[in-house]
Design an enzyme around this catalytic site. Sequence first.
Site, PDB file in Angstrom:
ATOM      1  CG  HIS A   1      -4.217   4.310  -0.570  1.00 48.03           C
ATOM      2  ND1 HIS A   1      -3.260   3.401  -0.416  1.00 48.03           N
ATOM      3  CD2 HIS A   1      -4.794   4.627  -1.886  1.00 48.03           C
ATOM      4  CE1 HIS A   1      -2.917   3.023  -1.860  1.00 48.03           C
ATOM      5  NE2 HIS A   1      -3.866   3.884  -2.666  1.00 48.03           N
TER       6      HIS A   1
ATOM      7  CG  ASP B   1      -1.874   1.209   1.277  1.00 42.54           C
ATOM      8  OD1 ASP B   1      -1.311   2.385   1.038  1.00 42.54           O
ATOM      9  OD2 ASP B   1      -2.990   0.932   1.365  1.00 42.54           O
ATOM     10  CG  HIS B   2       1.414   4.409  -3.042  1.00 39.22           C
ATOM     11  ND1 HIS B   2       0.157   4.110  -3.636  1.00 39.22           N
ATOM     12  CD2 HIS B   2       1.396   5.828  -3.317  1.00 39.22           C
ATOM     13  CE1 HIS B   2      -0.391   5.258  -3.997  1.00 39.22           C
ATOM     14  NE2 HIS B   2       0.332   6.280  -3.751  1.00 39.22           N
TER      15      HIS B   2
HETATM   16  O1  LIG Z   1      -3.510   4.054  -5.451  1.00 38.46           O
HETATM   17  C1  LIG Z   1      -3.856   5.020  -5.971  1.00 38.46           C
HETATM   18  O2  LIG Z   1      -3.163   6.221  -5.674  1.00 38.46           O
HETATM   19  C2  LIG Z   1      -3.459   7.287  -6.321  1.00 38.46           C
HETATM   20  C3  LIG Z   1      -3.228   8.312  -5.363  1.00 38.46           C
HETATM   21  O3  LIG Z   1      -1.858   8.387  -4.942  1.00 38.46           O
HETATM   22  P1  LIG Z   1      -0.935   9.622  -4.547  1.00 38.46           P
HETATM   23  O4  LIG Z   1       0.344   8.798  -4.027  1.00 38.46           O
HETATM   24  O5  LIG Z   1      -0.843  10.604  -5.656  1.00 38.46           O
HETATM   25  O6  LIG Z   1      -1.916  10.228  -3.434  1.00 38.46           O
HETATM   26  C4  LIG Z   1      -4.809   7.602  -7.130  1.00 38.46           C
HETATM   27  O7  LIG Z   1      -4.742   8.594  -7.928  1.00 38.46           O
HETATM   28  C5  LIG Z   1      -5.431   6.206  -7.781  1.00 38.46           C
HETATM   29  O8  LIG Z   1      -6.519   6.330  -8.237  1.00 38.46           O
HETATM   30  C6  LIG Z   1      -5.249   4.933  -6.664  1.00 38.46           C
HETATM   31  O9  LIG Z   1      -5.305   3.696  -7.445  1.00 38.46           O
END
Ligand SMILES: O=C1O[C@H](COP(=O)(O)O)[C@@H](O)[C@H](O)[C@H]1O
Length: 504
Positions: A242, A179-180
């Site tokens: 997230h 989960d990045h």
């Molecule tokens: O996992 C995802 O995250 C992005 C948003 O990531 P961020 O690091 O730019 O906040 C989101 O745009 C995407 O839809 C989703 O799959």
Amino acid sequence: MDPTSFVLFGATGDLAKRKIYPALYNLFIDHKLPESFSIIGLGRRTLSDEEFHKHVEQSLITFSRRSANDPSRLNAFLQAFRYRTLDVNHVEDYRKLLELVQRREKELNIRENRMFYLSVAPEFFGVIASNINESGLGSTDGWKRLIIEKPFGRDLESARYLNEQLSSSFEEHEIYRIDHYLGKPMIQNLEILESSNPILKALWSNHYIANVQITASETVGVEERAGYYDHAGAIRDMFQNHMLQILMMFSMQLPKKCDAHEVRFKKRKVMESLRLLQKEDISHHIVRGQYTAGEIEGKHVPGYTQEPGVAEFSTNDTFIAARLWIDDFFWSDVPFYIRTGKRMKEKSTRIVVEFKEPLGGSSDQTKARNLLVIDINPNEGIFIQLNRKDPLQDGKLEPIRIHYSDSEKNAPEAYETLIFDAIRGDSTFFVHWDEVELSWKWVQPILDAFEEDRIPLQAYPAGSNGPAASDQLLEADGYTWWLDSEPTDHNKTIKGEEYEKQLH
Ligand SMILES: O=C1O[C@H](COP(=O)(O)O)[C@@H](O)[C@H](O)[C@H]1O
Ligand SMILES: NC(=O)C1=CN([C@@H]2O[C@H](COP(=O)(O)OP(=O)(O)OC[C@H]3O[C@@H](n4cnc5c(N)ncnc54)[C@H](OP(=O)(O)O)[C@@H]3O)[C@@H](O)[C@H]2O)C=CC1
């Protein structure tokens, strides 16, 4: 670090190009890759090793946070890369892959430590794991690990099924679910922020905190991902993973030490205490929205159902807001408000902690609430809002903000941190199955309510802060979303006087 073979499924895909190669390159520059490191990229299309090197190089030029303009360094990096065509469904292809992996292990004197990174569509996760096993790729003298991307299932049942599939080839401790958001520096800072600052630690509970607001807003729309997004929506794309992970990281009780066992245990406790929404109450706690046409940064943008690839009468959610309660000793009676959406006013992920009025404090109505604001993305920083008397204005009470920002530090990206951890075998900031299952359990009644159309779909214009119903969710409890009406770059390393001027 152990010598490692890094086997990347989906090497020609978008994620590999935008995140994985830049992350590996920056780790290489920082000497954070094992000295013996073999990378084997896999995809359906046919590419020679040279063409693959060009592809990786192009990705670095476009997406790396540090430039790839030193040819000798770049070449040294690319030396590690090989490419093979493979169809994930053909076990024969895996046998050929095994020969290549073993050949490279011999050349580089790598003990059989194998990292399999699945950067492919989730429907392939199960078949890949089982083919790795069947082909012998998974039988090693060293270790084997599996990194998988989100989404992990699309509801509770499919997540359980997927987990069973993976579990027949990999043990839980070998599975690294990315989960990045867990790799973002400010998320990793949350525990430190509380544990190493007595002034915050002392206040970190329902005694002093009135409510907590977690927002992840984006200005982008569905982009080219309608095929996936129109069936996922904000709830599956952002909220189940997230947003609930941020909630866990913020509200977990301090682990005795920051290791995988402790942190995951504490996070699980949060999920176990999260009050389940009852069917009849869901619409009082959840707001579901979809953007209509509007304006973002001076540009007209279309509504969601006019986006390419989106169904004409789609009722998919591009926004969700929720009121949650953690029924434990520390957080009972503190509402947590969470919202996330696309095509909103600003790109910003942040946590706002609103403190209670002090008991027996002055009754001065001009007093502002104390706030702790944690900016996660794209700005990284913290500010605290306090009250003071302005000596030039007859001692009138005024809020001041004390700022700290890391935004300009060019810090490692989430994928760098996470890939580094996975190679070292540290799963602290990866998601355990228990968390996935508990998250889906919590979200499932909302999915059912969406399916049965029990929660109205609220329209909001692109460029706004979401539907009015999301504001009403807080107003019903006597609160508002903080910072919504402030300049969007409220914390963009603007400090002191300049910032104050902008505010007033
Ligand atoms: O996992 C995802 O995250 C992005 C948003 O990531 P961020 O690091 O730019 O906040 C989101 O745009 C995407 O839809 C989703 O799959
Ligand atoms: N892109 C992103 O920003 C994010 C993606 N993710 C997740 O990461 C994963 C990958 O996404 P993304 O890179 O965008 O996807 P892409 O569609 O861009 O890439 C898919 C990759 O899978 C390969 N592939 C497809 N079918 C097969 C097959 N039958 N056999 C072998 N390889 C195959 C493709 O190879 P070829 O090109 O040769 O056809 C390509 O390399 C997904 O799980 C996604 O949900 C998660 C967060 C963000």
